[in-house]
Design a protein around this motif. Structure first.
Motif, PDB file in Angstrom:
ATOM      1  N   UNK A 162       0.813  -1.218   0.000  1.00  0.00           N
ATOM      2  CA  UNK A 162       0.000   0.000   0.000  1.00  0.00           C
ATOM      3  C   UNK A 162       0.845   1.266   0.000  1.00  0.00           C
ATOM      4  N   UNK A 163       2.092   1.173   0.482  1.00  0.00           N
ATOM      5  CA  UNK A 163       2.921   2.364   0.601  1.00  0.00           C
ATOM      6  C   UNK A 163       4.198   2.320  -0.205  1.00  0.00           C
ATOM      7  N   UNK A 176      -9.478  -7.131  -2.563  1.00  0.00           N
ATOM      8  CA  UNK A 176      -8.461  -7.718  -3.426  1.00  0.00           C
ATOM      9  C   UNK A 176      -8.268  -6.970  -4.726  1.00  0.00           C
ATOM     10  N   UNK A 177      -9.251  -6.148  -5.117  1.00  0.00           N
ATOM     11  CA  UNK A 177      -9.127  -5.366  -6.348  1.00  0.00           C
ATOM     12  C   UNK A 177      -8.103  -4.247  -6.215  1.00  0.00           C
ATOM     13  N   UNK A 178      -7.596  -4.017  -5.001  1.00  0.00           N
ATOM     14  CA  UNK A 178      -6.621  -2.954  -4.766  1.00  0.00           C
ATOM     15  C   UNK A 178      -5.181  -3.419  -4.955  1.00  0.00           C
ATOM     16  N   UNK A 179      -4.960  -4.710  -5.202  1.00  0.00           N
ATOM     17  CA  UNK A 179      -3.595  -5.184  -5.427  1.00  0.00           C
ATOM     18  C   UNK A 179      -2.985  -4.481  -6.644  1.00  0.00           C
ATOM     19  N   UNK A 180      -1.728  -4.064  -6.560  1.00  0.00           N
ATOM     20  CA  UNK A 180      -1.074  -3.471  -7.729  1.00  0.00           C
ATOM     21  C   UNK A 180      -1.063  -4.442  -8.907  1.00  0.00           C
ATOM     22  N   UNK A 181      -1.411  -3.937 -10.077  1.00  0.00           N
ATOM     23  CA  UNK A 181      -1.329  -4.678 -11.341  1.00  0.00           C
ATOM     24  C   UNK A 181      -2.337  -5.816 -11.472  1.00  0.00           C
ATOM     25  N   UNK A 215     -11.395  -2.176 -12.805  1.00  0.00           N
ATOM     26  CA  UNK A 215     -11.549  -2.010 -11.362  1.00  0.00           C
ATOM     27  C   UNK A 215     -12.178  -0.644 -11.144  1.00  0.00           C
ATOM     28  N   UNK A 216     -13.294  -0.603 -10.428  1.00  0.00           N
ATOM     29  CA  UNK A 216     -14.069   0.625 -10.380  1.00  0.00           C
ATOM     30  C   UNK A 216     -14.469   0.974  -8.955  1.00  0.00           C
ATOM     31  N   UNK A 217     -14.509   2.302  -8.674  1.00  0.00           N
ATOM     32  CA  UNK A 217     -15.009   2.766  -7.382  1.00  0.00           C
ATOM     33  C   UNK A 217     -16.503   2.494  -7.280  1.00  0.00           C
ATOM     34  N   UNK A 265     -13.146   0.140  -4.248  1.00  0.00           N
ATOM     35  CA  UNK A 265     -13.753  -1.175  -4.480  1.00  0.00           C
ATOM     36  C   UNK A 265     -14.071  -1.938  -3.199  1.00  0.00           C
ATOM     37  N   UNK A 266     -13.322  -1.682  -2.123  1.00  0.00           N
ATOM     38  CA  UNK A 266     -13.543  -2.410  -0.875  1.00  0.00           C
ATOM     39  C   UNK A 266     -14.887  -2.075  -0.234  1.00  0.00           C
ATOM     40  N   UNK A 267     -15.507  -0.950  -0.643  1.00  0.00           N
ATOM     41  CA  UNK A 267     -16.788  -0.536  -0.065  1.00  0.00           C
ATOM     42  C   UNK A 267     -17.981  -0.974  -0.910  1.00  0.00           C
ATOM     43  N   UNK A 268     -17.743  -1.691  -1.997  1.00  0.00           N
ATOM     44  CA  UNK A 268     -18.815  -2.014  -2.944  1.00  0.00           C
ATOM     45  C   UNK A 268     -19.967  -2.763  -2.286  1.00  0.00           C
ATOM     46  N   UNK A 269     -19.661  -3.750  -1.445  1.00  0.00           N
ATOM     47  CA  UNK A 269     -20.721  -4.569  -0.852  1.00  0.00           C
ATOM     48  C   UNK A 269     -21.569  -3.767   0.123  1.00  0.00           C
ATOM     49  N   UNK A 270     -20.937  -3.046   1.043  1.00  0.00           N
ATOM     50  CA  UNK A 270     -21.695  -2.304   2.054  1.00  0.00           C
ATOM     51  C   UNK A 270     -22.572  -1.233   1.418  1.00  0.00           C
ATOM     52  N   UNK A 271     -22.031  -0.513   0.426  1.00  0.00           N
ATOM     53  CA  UNK A 271     -22.815   0.519  -0.252  1.00  0.00           C
ATOM     54  C   UNK A 271     -23.963  -0.111  -1.033  1.00  0.00           C
TER      55      UNK A 271
END
Length: 392
Positions: free
Chosen positions: A261-262, A327-332, A347-349, A366-372
């Motif tokens: 992430x960093x 998992x959609x946040x993994x680089x590449x 990969x979409x917000x 993408x990590x918020x897709x389910x809750x939203x």
């Protein structure tokens, strides 16, 4: 529809995601233009292992912490929640039925009667949470109808996607929410929520698969002609990628996530990793991390590809795949997914996050897709869990 209104009559609903990494709670309200998020809370998912609830009291405390964050930080009261179910806790299958009609124009009560006939032939109805229409047919001729209303005929047939959920898992969720003091008004597969929050109507019309890359499980929703026609799940989550990397590098999964992430995203940054070995901290070569990440992602994506092949629907996925979940946040991962899946991948917000009286909106990753999506389904869906789920 289940709803709670505030003092000036604005309708509110909530969605609750109990994932392998986090418990997320979203509260939304209806607006003149649609809806918006007015409160959100998140807590570490304690008591969940490999997609299963192993400790109801600990999960209850996690839900309670997320609910307290919503109430304390945003001053929003909590309405009844729609809860997401993921992994092998739900299953789907196609069911059919037909009814005879007087020769006249089709009405909504005819469709309702068809659903009752379909339901009467289903075993274990107590496990069913939703019945989604796939297509209708009139007089064995007009097939593939999305909506039969207004048509005339003597026989109406229909095919539906029946969604069932594990009674044991539903009972565990009910027990956890009681400990947290929340009211549950319904449940839905988590990947359906992602369909609602991430996909466009055009994608759902032309054919697309939503891949929800969770920590412990990966759920897939296949859409065509604006219908969800198949759901797939595998007990192989994106968390396997960090787990395998941490094993190879002799460090923790949290340390791998910190690096990816960093420092990994900063071209000239040093990749220092804290290891379990006697040397404590040492430097990593960027190419070494990149090669290991690629190897682990390819193994994960090949498993996803195997499940897509098993659905026998690749030839109608004209719009390819959309990745959501942490998992959609993994680089590449997007580029590698296109190579493995042999289709376009995005990969979409998941829309935007906003709070009451705040004019600034921030993209929801993408990590918020389910809750939203769960909050949106609760607002625009149907509270009758034996009926349609209006996801588009």
């Amino acid at each position: 529809m289940w709803k709670v209104t505030d003092g000036i009559g604005r309708e509110k609903t909530a969605g609750l995601e109990v994932g392998g990494r986090k418990v997320a709670l979203m509260v939304g309200e209806r607006t003149r233009d649609g809806w918006r998020v007015v409160g959100r809370g998140v807590a570490v998912a304690d008591g969940v292992r490999n997609g299963r609830i192993v400790s109801v009291p600990r999960v209850g405390k996690s839900i309670e912490a997320a609910a307290a964050m919503v109430e304390d930080a945003f001053g929003v009261g909590l309405p009844p929640v729609l809860v997401g179910i993921s992994g092998n806790h739900f299953c789907s299958r196609s069911v059919e039925g037909f009814v005879s009609l007087p020769h006249r124009e089709m009405r909504s009560d005819d469709v309702r009667r068809l659903k009752e006939v379909v339901l009467s032939g289903i075993d274990r109805r107590n496990d069913m949470i939703h019945l989604l229409p796939l297509e209708y047919e009139m007089d064995d001729e007009n097939s593939g109808l999305a909506n039969p209303l207004g048509k005339s005929g003597k026989k109406l047939a229909g095919e539906f996607l029946m969604l069932s959920a594990s009674a044991a898992h539903r009972n565990s969720l009910q027990s956890a929410r009681r400990r947290a003091g929340l009211e549950i008004k319904g449940m839905a597969p988590s990947c359906l929520a992602g369909v609602k929050s991430v996909l466009t109507p055009d994608e759902a019309e032309q054919g697309v698969v939503l891949i929800d890359c969770g920590k412990d499980v990966t759920d897939m929703a296949f859409c065509y002609r604006q219908r969800v026609f198949h759901l797939e799940s595998m007990d192989y989550g994106a968390g396997r990628v960090t787990a395998e990397m941490s094993r190879k590098l002799q460090t923790s999964a949290n340390e791998i996530e910190r690096i990816l992430a960093g420092p990994y995203r900063q071209k000239n940054a040093e990749l220092q990793v804290r290891t379990y070995g006697p040397h404590g901290t040492h430097l990593l070569v960027r190419q070494e991390v990149k090669s290991l990440l690629r190897k682990c992602l390819l193994a994960y994506l090949r498993e996803v590809n195997r499940h897509i092949d098993r659905s026998f629907s690749r030839n109608i996925l004209l719009m390819g795949a959309v990745l959501s979940g942490g998992g959609a946040l993994f680089p590449e991962i997007g580029r590698l997914a296109e190579l493995v899946l042999a289709m376009p991948v995005q990969t979409r917000d998941a829309g935007f996050l906003s709070v009451k009286d705040d004019k600034q909106e921030s993209p929801a990753g993408p990590a918020w897709a389910t809750a939203i999506g769960l909050a949106e389904l609760a607002l625009f869906g149907n509270d009758d869990t034996k009926g349609d789920l209006a996801w588009l």
